[in-house]
Design a protein around this motif. Sequence first.
Motif, PDB file in Angstrom:
ATOM      1  N   ILE A   1       0.829  -1.209   0.000  1.00 34.90           N
ATOM      2  CA  ILE A   1       0.000   0.000   0.000  1.00 34.90           C
ATOM      3  C   ILE A   1       0.861   1.257   0.000  1.00 34.90           C
ATOM      4  O   ILE A   1       0.578   2.218  -0.724  1.00 34.90           O
ATOM      5  CB  ILE A   1      -0.974  -0.028   1.194  1.00 34.90           C
ATOM      6  N   ILE A   2       1.936   1.256   0.768  1.00 37.84           N
ATOM      7  CA  ILE A   2       2.847   2.414   0.793  1.00 37.84           C
ATOM      8  C   ILE A   2       3.426   2.649  -0.593  1.00 37.84           C
ATOM      9  O   ILE A   2       3.509   3.782  -1.070  1.00 37.84           O
ATOM     10  CB  ILE A   2       3.952   2.214   1.850  1.00 37.84           C
ATOM     11  N   GLU A   3       3.830   1.567  -1.262  1.00 39.18           N
ATOM     12  CA  GLU A   3       4.377   1.700  -2.621  1.00 39.18           C
ATOM     13  C   GLU A   3       3.317   2.219  -3.585  1.00 39.18           C
ATOM     14  O   GLU A   3       3.596   3.053  -4.450  1.00 39.18           O
ATOM     15  CB  GLU A   3       4.923   0.355  -3.106  1.00 39.18           C
TER      16      GLU A   3
ATOM     17  N   LEU B   1       1.331   6.694  -6.841  1.00 41.58           N
ATOM     18  CA  LEU B   1       0.240   7.620  -7.129  1.00 41.58           C
ATOM     19  C   LEU B   1       0.705   9.065  -6.964  1.00 41.58           C
ATOM     20  O   LEU B   1       0.404   9.921  -7.797  1.00 41.58           O
ATOM     21  CB  LEU B   1      -0.955   7.334  -6.213  1.00 41.58           C
ATOM     22  N   GLU B   2       1.455   9.317  -5.907  1.00 38.42           N
ATOM     23  CA  GLU B   2       1.979  10.665  -5.684  1.00 38.42           C
ATOM     24  C   GLU B   2       2.925  11.072  -6.814  1.00 38.42           C
ATOM     25  O   GLU B   2       2.873  12.194  -7.326  1.00 38.42           O
ATOM     26  CB  GLU B   2       2.701  10.733  -4.341  1.00 38.42           C
TER      27      GLU B   2
ATOM     28  N   HIS C   1       3.942  14.188 -11.869  1.00 38.90           N
ATOM     29  CA  HIS C   1       4.225  14.224 -13.309  1.00 38.90           C
ATOM     30  C   HIS C   1       3.071  14.870 -14.068  1.00 38.90           C
ATOM     31  O   HIS C   1       3.297  15.643 -14.997  1.00 38.90           O
ATOM     32  CB  HIS C   1       4.488  12.818 -13.855  1.00 38.90           C
ATOM     33  N   TYR C   2       1.854  14.557 -13.665  1.00 43.68           N
ATOM     34  CA  TYR C   2       0.686  15.147 -14.326  1.00 43.68           C
ATOM     35  C   TYR C   2       0.658  16.653 -14.119  1.00 43.68           C
ATOM     36  O   TYR C   2       0.445  17.410 -15.070  1.00 43.68           O
ATOM     37  CB  TYR C   2      -0.606  14.514 -13.808  1.00 43.68           C
TER      38      TYR C   2
END
Length: 86
Positions: free
Chosen positions: A29-31, A36-37, A42-43
């Motif tokens: 989950i941390i990964e 996601l972050e 990047h977005y």
Amino acid sequence: MDIILKPEQEQFIQEKLKSGKYKSIDEVIIEAFRLLEEQDKHYEQWVEETRQKVTVGLEQLDRGEGNEVEVVINLLKDKIRGMREA
């Protein structure tokens, strides 16, 4: 906070644990949150770069530095042809 996972999400996590790359559900989950972050950063960077490019393009158009539509269409067609041939 309680989270309810779909069966395929639970299976995905179990597969990651079985791979040996992760030692616990928390690590998976941390990964996922880290990725996601990173994706969000990047977005946001892409959005900012695109805004800057649009601003530059609009300034160029205001100065009369734009191209005729037909020229742009032909350039795009040439680019697409080049991509297909590669």
